[in-house]
Scaffold this motif. Structure first.
Motif, PDB file in Angstrom:
ATOM      1  N   ASP A 162       0.824  -1.213   0.000  1.00 30.11           N
ATOM      2  CA  ASP A 162       0.000   0.000   0.000  1.00 30.11           C
ATOM      3  C   ASP A 162       0.858   1.263   0.000  1.00 30.11           C
ATOM      4  O   ASP A 162       0.445   2.291  -0.522  1.00 30.11           O
ATOM      5  CB  ASP A 162      -0.997  -0.004   1.160  1.00 30.11           C
ATOM      6  N   GLN A 163       2.076   1.193   0.547  1.00 33.05           N
ATOM      7  CA  GLN A 163       2.983   2.339   0.493  1.00 33.05           C
ATOM      8  C   GLN A 163       3.475   2.572  -0.933  1.00 33.05           C
ATOM      9  O   GLN A 163       3.624   3.715  -1.363  1.00 33.05           O
ATOM     10  CB  GLN A 163       4.178   2.133   1.418  1.00 33.05           C
ATOM     11  N   VAL A 164       3.719   1.503  -1.666  1.00 30.24           N
ATOM     12  CA  VAL A 164       4.133   1.628  -3.067  1.00 30.24           C
ATOM     13  C   VAL A 164       3.001   2.226  -3.891  1.00 30.24           C
ATOM     14  O   VAL A 164       3.211   3.125  -4.710  1.00 30.24           O
ATOM     15  CB  VAL A 164       4.566   0.264  -3.645  1.00 30.24           C
ATOM     16  N   LYS A 165       1.774   1.760  -3.659  1.00 36.62           N
ATOM     17  CA  LYS A 165       0.618   2.295  -4.386  1.00 36.62           C
ATOM     18  C   LYS A 165       0.421   3.777  -4.093  1.00 36.62           C
ATOM     19  O   LYS A 165       0.142   4.566  -4.999  1.00 36.62           O
ATOM     20  CB  LYS A 165      -0.638   1.519  -4.022  1.00 36.62           C
ATOM     21  N   ALA A 166       0.573   4.164  -2.833  1.00 30.55           N
ATOM     22  CA  ALA A 166       0.427   5.572  -2.464  1.00 30.55           C
ATOM     23  C   ALA A 166       1.523   6.417  -3.107  1.00 30.55           C
ATOM     24  O   ALA A 166       1.271   7.532  -3.575  1.00 30.55           O
ATOM     25  CB  ALA A 166       0.448   5.721  -0.949  1.00 30.55           C
ATOM     26  N   SER A 167       2.728   5.886  -3.146  1.00 31.08           N
ATOM     27  CA  SER A 167       3.836   6.602  -3.769  1.00 31.08           C
ATOM     28  C   SER A 167       3.611   6.772  -5.266  1.00 31.08           C
ATOM     29  O   SER A 167       3.850   7.847  -5.819  1.00 31.08           O
ATOM     30  CB  SER A 167       5.145   5.862  -3.510  1.00 31.08           C
ATOM     31  N   LEU A 168       3.131   5.728  -5.926  1.00 27.64           N
ATOM     32  CA  LEU A 168       2.822   5.830  -7.356  1.00 27.64           C
ATOM     33  C   LEU A 168       1.723   6.848  -7.615  1.00 27.64           C
ATOM     34  O   LEU A 168       1.766   7.577  -8.607  1.00 27.64           O
ATOM     35  CB  LEU A 168       2.416   4.469  -7.908  1.00 27.64           C
ATOM     36  N   ASP A 169       0.757   6.908  -6.727  1.00 23.48           N
ATOM     37  CA  ASP A 169      -0.306   7.896  -6.867  1.00 23.48           C
ATOM     38  C   ASP A 169       0.251   9.309  -6.740  1.00 23.48           C
ATOM     39  O   ASP A 169      -0.092  10.189  -7.532  1.00 23.48           O
ATOM     40  CB  ASP A 169      -1.390   7.642  -5.824  1.00 23.48           C
ATOM     41  N   ARG A 170       1.129   9.529  -5.763  1.00 24.89           N
ATOM     42  CA  ARG A 170       1.750  10.851  -5.604  1.00 24.89           C
ATOM     43  C   ARG A 170       2.611  11.198  -6.815  1.00 24.89           C
ATOM     44  O   ARG A 170       2.581  12.333  -7.300  1.00 24.89           O
ATOM     45  CB  ARG A 170       2.598  10.896  -4.329  1.00 24.89           C
ATOM     46  N   LEU A 171       3.385  10.236  -7.312  1.00 25.40           N
ATOM     47  CA  LEU A 171       4.253  10.496  -8.466  1.00 25.40           C
ATOM     48  C   LEU A 171       3.448  10.789  -9.727  1.00 25.40           C
ATOM     49  O   LEU A 171       3.871  11.589 -10.560  1.00 25.40           O
ATOM     50  CB  LEU A 171       5.179   9.298  -8.706  1.00 25.40           C
TER      51      LEU A 171
END
Length: 77
Positions: free
Chosen positions: A54-63
Motif C-alpha cells: 500500500d505504500q508503493v501504491k500511495a507513492s505511485l499515486d503521488r508520483l
C-alpha cells in the motif's frame, strides 16, 4: 515515464519525498528503452525496499500527480 529521466534537472525543482524518489529511480532503471515501456511489478518494488504494497501504491499515486510542463512524471496502470 520516458519524458523524464533521473538526470533531468527539472526533477530538482519539484518537491518529492525521499521514498518517492527512490521508487522513481528504481522504475527508471527498469525502463525498457528498446520497447519504450516499463513493466515493473509493485510487489517487486515493495520487496526491494522492504515496504508494504500500500505504500508503493500511495507513492505511485503521488508520483502520477506531479507534473512538469503539464506532463505527468509517471503514468501507471
Amino acid at each position: 515515464m520516458r519524458q523524464f529521466y533521473i538526470s533531468d534537472p527539472a526533477l530538482f525543482d519539484i518537491k518529492i519525498d525521499a521514498l518517492d524518489f527512490k521508487l522513481y529511480e528504481y522504475f527508471c532503471r527498469n525502463y525498457d528503452l528498446k520497447r519504450l515501456n516499463s513493466y515493473v511489478r509493485m510487489i517487486d518494488a515493495a520487496d526491494k525496499f522492504h515496504i508494504r504494497l500500500d505504500q508503493v501504491k500511495a507513492s505511485l499515486d503521488r508520483l502520477s500527480r506531479i507534473t512538469i510542463d503539464f506532463k505527468p512524471l509517471i503514468t501507471h496502470k
